[in-house]
Design a protein around this motif. Structure first.
Motif, short mmCIF file in Angstrom:
data_model
loop_
_atom_site.label_atom_id
_atom_site.label_comp_id
_atom_site.label_asym_id
_atom_site.label_seq_id
_atom_site.Cartn_x
_atom_site.Cartn_y
_atom_site.Cartn_z
N GLN A 213 -4.64 7.22 -5.73
CA GLN A 213 -6.14 7.12 -5.15
C GLN A 213 -6.31 5.63 -4.95
N SER A 214 -5.31 4.64 -4.97
CA SER A 214 -5.56 3.40 -4.98
C SER A 214 -5.58 2.91 -3.46
N ILE A 215 -6.46 1.98 -3.08
CA ILE A 215 -6.70 1.38 -1.68
C ILE A 215 -6.37 0.00 -1.67
N CYS A 216 -5.29 -0.35 -0.92
CA CYS A 216 -4.77 -1.71 -0.91
C CYS A 216 -4.84 -1.97 0.40
N VAL A 217 -5.86 -3.12 0.80
CA VAL A 217 -6.13 -3.83 2.24
C VAL A 217 -6.20 -5.15 2.31
N ALA A 218 -6.07 -5.42 3.76
CA ALA A 218 -6.27 -6.84 4.06
C ALA A 218 -7.61 -6.93 4.57
N LEU A 219 -8.36 -7.87 4.23
CA LEU A 219 -10.05 -8.10 4.88
C LEU A 219 -10.21 -9.39 5.38
N HIS A 220 -10.59 -9.44 6.60
CA HIS A 220 -11.27 -10.73 7.15
C HIS A 220 -12.84 -10.77 7.00
N PRO A 221 -12.75 -11.79 6.30
CA PRO A 221 -14.30 -12.12 5.76
C PRO A 221 -15.27 -12.71 7.13
N GLY A 222 -14.81 -12.98 8.04
CA GLY A 222 -15.49 -13.68 9.20
C GLY A 222 -15.61 -15.08 8.86
N THR A 223 -16.32 -16.01 9.78
CA THR A 223 -16.34 -17.29 9.59
C THR A 223 -17.34 -17.79 8.56
N VAL A 224 -16.83 -18.48 7.51
CA VAL A 224 -17.78 -18.72 6.58
C VAL A 224 -17.96 -19.99 6.21
N GLU A 225 -19.33 -20.44 5.94
CA GLU A 225 -19.46 -21.92 5.84
C GLU A 225 -18.95 -22.37 4.49
N THR A 226 -17.90 -22.99 4.27
CA THR A 226 -17.27 -23.69 3.23
C THR A 226 -16.55 -24.72 3.28
N PRO A 227 -16.30 -25.70 2.55
CA PRO A 227 -15.25 -26.68 2.99
C PRO A 227 -14.03 -26.28 3.37
N PHE A 228 -13.63 -25.21 3.28
CA PHE A 228 -12.56 -24.54 3.70
C PHE A 228 -12.42 -24.67 5.30
N THR A 229 -13.66 -24.43 5.89
CA THR A 229 -13.86 -24.31 7.40
C THR A 229 -14.75 -25.28 8.03
N GLU A 230 -15.29 -26.20 7.23
CA GLU A 230 -16.21 -27.14 7.89
C GLU A 230 -15.79 -27.97 8.97
N LYS A 231 -14.56 -28.29 8.91
CA LYS A 231 -14.02 -29.13 9.99
C LYS A 231 -13.79 -28.48 11.32
N TYR A 232 -13.75 -27.30 11.16
CA TYR A 232 -13.29 -26.16 12.22
C TYR A 232 -14.44 -25.22 12.80
N LEU A 233 -15.39 -25.34 12.48
CA LEU A 233 -16.77 -24.55 12.86
C LEU A 233 -16.88 -24.57 14.61
N ALA B 160 0.77 -1.19 -0.10
CA ALA B 160 0.14 -0.14 -0.04
C ALA B 160 0.86 1.09 0.04
N ILE B 161 1.91 1.08 0.72
CA ILE B 161 2.81 2.18 0.91
C ILE B 161 3.48 2.72 -0.53
N GLU B 162 3.79 1.86 -1.37
CA GLU B 162 4.58 1.80 -2.47
C GLU B 162 3.46 2.19 -3.47
N LEU B 163 2.46 1.54 -3.68
CA LEU B 163 1.21 2.05 -4.33
C LEU B 163 0.87 3.35 -4.15
N SER B 164 0.80 3.85 -3.10
CA SER B 164 0.39 5.15 -2.99
C SER B 164 1.25 6.43 -3.64
N ARG B 165 2.50 5.92 -4.01
CA ARG B 165 3.16 6.97 -4.57
C ARG B 165 2.88 6.98 -6.17
N SER B 166 2.66 5.91 -6.75
CA SER B 166 2.28 5.93 -8.29
C SER B 166 0.78 5.96 -8.52
#
Length: 222
Positions: free
Chosen positions: A162-182, A153-159
């Protein structure tokens, strides 16, 4: 003009839901995934070949790749169960992969208007919010991708001011990715998670670039 959006990891539960939700908004959605395109975010040549073949710019790039369990290696419950392979696999997929995609951000994003580059992270990657321990490899890889996003994000802001570079936490989502750990954790369907994430993305400004936000738009501690 409809928005142009690139969704990477579009065959996964959240990636597929994001693609569907964006198309419902009449966005022009380009998707990449291992299942549909042979796109392997852990392989530098695969990433370069796929992304160099795209014609930008995109109003948003969303990296929705990731896994909690790789090759049958479950998250560690204690330090004694750490293995080199499991940890390296986690870093390759959850940290290095998004970094390889971010290498192309300068060409994929417009320089003259607002654009968002969002990487799905996880609250367990927060060092300040870690009260339970465990899951060392996954936590560490997500902490690493948070640092990668913040630095990008720091590097992109120079060039791309108006860019926005972020990390997002989607919450716990019902997918095969999480089903064993819900367990007893509350979870939401992929479609609801996608709607939450898109609302957060809609509300971001360049001042938020480099941040880590949850599904409700609240800042997550590093």
């Amino acid at each position: 003009m409809s928005a142009r959006v690139l969704v990477i990891g579009a065959s996964g539960g959240i990636g597929a839901a994001l693609s569907e939700a964006l198309r419902a908004r009449d966005a022009e959605v380009t998707t990449l995934s291992r299942a549909a395109d042979g796109f392997d975010v852990t392989d530098e040549a695969s990433v370069n070949s796929a992304l160099e073949g795209l014609t930008g710019p995109f109003d948003a790039v969303i990296v929705a790749t990731g896994a909690l369990e790789i090759d049958g290696a479950a998250p560690e419950k204690s330090l004694r169960t750490i293995t080199q392979k499991a940890m390296l696999d986690q870093f390759a997929l959850n940290a290095v992969g998004p970094a390889l995609v971010l290498r192309h951000a300068g060409r994929l994003l417009p320089r003259d208007r607002r654009a968002v580059f969002a990487v799905l992270s996880a609250r367990v990657g927060s060092i300040g919010d870690n009260r339970l321990g465990g899951w060392i490899s996954y936590r560490s890889a997500k902490a690493a991708v948070n640092q990668i996003v913040h630095t990008a994000a720091i590097e992109l802001s120079r060039s791309h001011p108006q860019s926005i570079c972020v990390a997002l936490h989607p919450g716990t989502v019902e997918t095969p990715f999480t089903e064993k750990y819900l367990g007893r954790h509350p979870a939401v369907p992929p479609g609801e998670a996608a709607g939450n994430l898109l609302r957060v993305i809609d509300g971001l400004t360049p001042d938020d670039s480099g941040g880590f936000f949850d599904w409700a738009g609240k800042a997550v501690p590093w």
